[in-house]
Design a protein around this motif. Structure first.
Motif, PDB file in Angstrom:
ATOM      1  N   SER A  32       5.289  -8.855 -11.790  1.00 53.70           N
ATOM      2  CA  SER A  32       4.683 -10.101 -11.963  1.00 53.70           C
ATOM      3  C   SER A  32       3.240  -9.555 -12.938  1.00 53.70           C
ATOM      4  N   ARG A  33       2.678 -10.542 -13.707  1.00 53.07           N
ATOM      5  CA  ARG A  33       1.386 -10.191 -14.078  1.00 53.07           C
ATOM      6  C   ARG A  33       0.080 -10.020 -13.093  1.00 53.07           C
ATOM      7  N   ILE A  34       0.404 -10.432 -12.048  1.00 53.84           N
ATOM      8  CA  ILE A  34      -0.808 -10.654 -10.895  1.00 53.84           C
ATOM      9  C   ILE A  34      -1.153  -9.115 -10.517  1.00 53.84           C
ATOM     10  N   GLY A  35      -2.388  -9.067 -10.382  1.00 57.96           N
ATOM     11  CA  GLY A  35      -2.928  -7.451 -10.099  1.00 57.96           C
ATOM     12  C   GLY A  35      -2.740  -6.941  -8.942  1.00 57.96           C
ATOM     13  N   GLY A  36      -2.732  -7.772  -7.956  1.00 53.35           N
ATOM     14  CA  GLY A  36      -2.898  -7.205  -6.479  1.00 53.35           C
ATOM     15  C   GLY A  36      -2.316  -8.405  -5.465  1.00 53.35           C
ATOM     16  N   VAL A  37      -2.036  -7.900  -4.200  1.00 52.89           N
ATOM     17  CA  VAL A  37      -1.528  -8.702  -3.266  1.00 52.89           C
ATOM     18  C   VAL A  37      -2.300  -8.551  -1.941  1.00 52.89           C
ATOM     19  N   SER A  38      -2.649  -9.636  -1.341  1.00 58.90           N
ATOM     20  CA  SER A  38      -3.395  -9.775  -0.121  1.00 58.90           C
ATOM     21  C   SER A  38      -2.305 -10.143   1.069  1.00 58.90           C
ATOM     22  N   LEU A  39      -2.284  -9.448   1.873  1.00 65.83           N
ATOM     23  CA  LEU A  39      -1.261  -9.704   3.144  1.00 65.83           C
ATOM     24  C   LEU A  39      -1.933  -9.404   4.631  1.00 65.83           C
ATOM     25  N   GLU A  40      -1.089  -9.867   5.386  1.00 67.20           N
ATOM     26  CA  GLU A  40      -1.422  -9.823   6.921  1.00 67.20           C
ATOM     27  C   GLU A  40      -0.772  -8.686   7.355  1.00 67.20           C
ATOM     28  N   CYS A  41      -1.758  -7.682   8.035  1.00 67.72           N
ATOM     29  CA  CYS A  41      -1.152  -6.416   8.715  1.00 67.72           C
ATOM     30  C   CYS A  41      -1.916  -6.343  10.055  1.00 67.72           C
ATOM     31  N   ALA A  42      -2.915  -6.828  10.434  1.00 67.13           N
ATOM     32  CA  ALA A  42      -3.525  -6.558  11.870  1.00 67.13           C
ATOM     33  C   ALA A  42      -2.969  -7.508  12.726  1.00 67.13           C
ATOM     34  N   ASN A  43      -2.459  -6.825  13.885  1.00 69.11           N
ATOM     35  CA  ASN A  43      -1.959  -7.734  14.954  1.00 69.11           C
ATOM     36  C   ASN A  43      -0.547  -8.510  14.436  1.00 69.11           C
ATOM     37  N   SER A  44      -0.059  -8.029  13.410  1.00 69.24           N
ATOM     38  CA  SER A  44       1.238  -8.838  12.948  1.00 69.24           C
ATOM     39  C   SER A  44       2.251  -8.019  13.154  1.00 69.24           C
ATOM     40  N   ARG A  45       3.801  -8.640  12.846  1.00 66.10           N
ATOM     41  CA  ARG A  45       4.825  -8.028  12.954  1.00 66.10           C
ATOM     42  C   ARG A  45       5.308  -7.553  11.408  1.00 66.10           C
TER      43      ARG A  45
ATOM     44  N   PRO B  55       6.279  -5.223   8.957  1.00 70.61           N
ATOM     45  CA  PRO B  55       6.681  -3.498   8.696  1.00 70.61           C
ATOM     46  C   PRO B  55       5.902  -3.126   7.658  1.00 70.61           C
ATOM     47  N   ILE B  56       4.691  -2.199   7.974  1.00 69.67           N
ATOM     48  CA  ILE B  56       3.647  -1.951   6.936  1.00 69.67           C
ATOM     49  C   ILE B  56       4.512  -1.291   5.906  1.00 69.67           C
TER      50      ILE B  56
ATOM     51  N   THR C 109     -12.470  -3.145  16.969  1.00 69.04           N
ATOM     52  CA  THR C 109     -13.390  -1.894  16.721  1.00 69.04           C
ATOM     53  C   THR C 109     -13.235  -1.504  15.267  1.00 69.04           C
ATOM     54  N   PRO C 110     -14.306  -0.633  14.807  1.00 68.59           N
ATOM     55  CA  PRO C 110     -13.831   0.218  13.741  1.00 68.59           C
ATOM     56  C   PRO C 110     -12.839   1.008  13.627  1.00 68.59           C
ATOM     57  N   ALA C 111     -12.757   1.497  14.874  1.00 70.06           N
ATOM     58  CA  ALA C 111     -11.348   2.422  14.856  1.00 70.06           C
ATOM     59  C   ALA C 111      -9.883   1.681  14.834  1.00 70.06           C
ATOM     60  N   ALA C 112      -9.912   0.386  15.148  1.00 69.74           N
ATOM     61  CA  ALA C 112      -8.833  -0.231  15.030  1.00 69.74           C
ATOM     62  C   ALA C 112      -8.719  -0.478  13.479  1.00 69.74           C
ATOM     63  N   VAL C 113      -9.627  -0.886  12.743  1.00 69.41           N
ATOM     64  CA  VAL C 113      -9.698  -1.286  11.681  1.00 69.41           C
ATOM     65  C   VAL C 113      -9.192  -0.055  10.693  1.00 69.41           C
ATOM     66  N   ALA C 114      -9.774   1.038  11.102  1.00 76.17           N
ATOM     67  CA  ALA C 114      -9.349   2.319  10.260  1.00 76.17           C
ATOM     68  C   ALA C 114      -8.065   2.671  10.509  1.00 76.17           C
ATOM     69  N   ALA C 115      -7.451   2.289  11.790  1.00 76.17           N
ATOM     70  CA  ALA C 115      -5.974   2.650  12.098  1.00 76.17           C
ATOM     71  C   ALA C 115      -5.036   1.946  11.072  1.00 76.17           C
TER      72      ALA C 115
ATOM     73  N   ARG D  36      -5.336   3.518   7.658  1.00 72.80           N
ATOM     74  CA  ARG D  36      -4.554   4.739   7.760  1.00 72.80           C
ATOM     75  C   ARG D  36      -2.907   4.498   7.638  1.00 72.80           C
ATOM     76  N   ALA D  37      -2.445   3.689   8.269  1.00 73.16           N
ATOM     77  CA  ALA D  37      -1.120   3.219   8.298  1.00 73.16           C
ATOM     78  C   ALA D  37      -0.722   2.852   6.770  1.00 73.16           C
ATOM     79  N   ALA D  38      -1.534   2.175   6.156  1.00 74.36           N
ATOM     80  CA  ALA D  38      -1.255   1.658   4.892  1.00 74.36           C
ATOM     81  C   ALA D  38      -1.214   2.817   3.988  1.00 74.36           C
ATOM     82  N   LEU D  39      -2.296   3.821   4.354  1.00 74.29           N
ATOM     83  CA  LEU D  39      -2.226   4.980   3.393  1.00 74.29           C
ATOM     84  C   LEU D  39      -0.759   5.925   3.355  1.00 74.29           C
TER      85      LEU D  39
END
Length: 340
Positions: free
Chosen positions: A243-256, A258-259, A284-290, A293-296
């Protein structure tokens, strides 16, 4: 790299609207209401900037609801004819205005608000608006008798508004489409086309926000029915990649979710939800960082924008502020790792 942002909304001050309530009526009137909205926008911007959020929003402080804030100023939609309808495939009931004729803007909708936010913001500014399908799903149509035809007309109005906001200096325009996780066939049949029409001709960055909803009872109960893995994105992401859209915002924290599904987005920006808005517990910042890292493991660092799962308007203000700080600090942890 790893610029942080939020899905859009933040809690309103208790003197402006009742805390923890969606669609809460204003507690001020007239000139005091307009002044109160502007004050709330400034507070929302400062909260984000002090927390290290790189791409800020107005917190949707000037809007009672993310859909109504747009459709209230559209000709052809009658708010004197409210009807109780089921929305998001009857997940919950809501009062909705009625479409009584062809839809058109009466004039600029968010220009004054965006101009004020742009003047106050010290960082890149994102403006959020409801997407065509979500608008169609949140109003009662007695004129078009076709969700697709109404959706394409709404997309045209969004595009008119978006072009004006871009001209005012808005850096990112995001369309919110929670309906994309519900009406999978309609997404394929006309939803992507309407989204493309809505962002046609824009040169600023664009994104679409698709999540599993606010942290309210109806959404939490719905999520329990979705099984061990939430795979709705698997159907929409390949379509969005083209599509033309530039990016997608999605739910990853404490969700089910699959990253690995974010790999289906190709080279799109990925606004990785690393903050759970359905829980008062502060990450925690560590939880956010995790989460980052999974997305990376699936997309390049330059594509990732750490974000919140959804809007934070139902949360207590102090909880939201703490979550903002965790988001900023968690992203900074990963930035340092990447800088090596």
């Amino acid at each position: 790299m790893l610029k942080t942002t939020i899905a859009g909304s933040l809690p309103k001050p208790a003197w402006l609207a009742t805390p923890g309530t969606l669609w809460a009526p204003w507690l001020l009137e007239g000139r005091a209401l307009e002044e109160g909205k502007r004050d709330a926008v400034v507070l929302a911007l400062r909260d984000q900037e002090e927390a290290g959020i790189d791409i800020v929003t107005d917190g949707e402080q000037t809007r009672r609801h993310f859909v109504w804030g747009f459709v209230e100023r559209i000709e052809g939609i009658d708010f004197s004819r409210m009807v109780t309808i089921g929305i998001r495939a009857d997940r919950y009931r809501a009062e909705a205005p009625t479409v009584v004729g062809p839809v058109r803007r009466r004039g600029p909708i968010h220009s004054e608000e965006a101009r004020f936010a742009r003047a106050q913001a010290r960082r890149e500014l994102k403006w959020t608006m409801p997407g065509p399908m979500t608008i169609v799903d949140t109003i009662h149509d007695e004129h078009y008798r076709s969700r697709a035809r109404l959706g394409m007309d709404v997309a045209r109005l969004i595009n008119e508004e978006a072009r004006e906001l871009q001209a005012l200096g808005v850096d990112v325009i995001q369309l919110d489409e929670p309906a994309f996780n519900v009406y999978m066939d309609e997404v394929r049949d006309w939803g992507i086309a309407a989204l493309d029409r809505a962002v046609e001709g824009l040169t600023c960055r664009t994104a679409v926000h698709i999540c599993y909803g606010y942290g309210i009872k109806a959404n939490i109960e719905w999520k329990r029915t979705l099984g061990g893995e939430w795979r709705q994105y698997e159907q929409t992401f390949p379509l969005l990649a083209r599509s033309r859209i530039g990016g997608v915002s999605l739910e990853c924290a404490n969700s089910r979710v699959p990253i690995g599904l974010i790999g289906l987005l190709g080279d799109k920006d990925v606004l990785v939800g690393a903050i759970d808005v359905a829980a008062a517990e502060v990450e925690t910042p560590a939880a956010v960082a995790a989460v980052i890292r999974a997305a990376l493991q699936h997309v390049k660092p330059a594509q990732i924008y750490p974000c919140t799962n959804c809007g934070m308007v139902p949360l207590p203000r102090e909880v939201a502020r703490a979550k903002l700080r965790a988001l900023g600090a968690g992203a900074e942890l990963v930035r340092r790792e990447l800088a090596g």
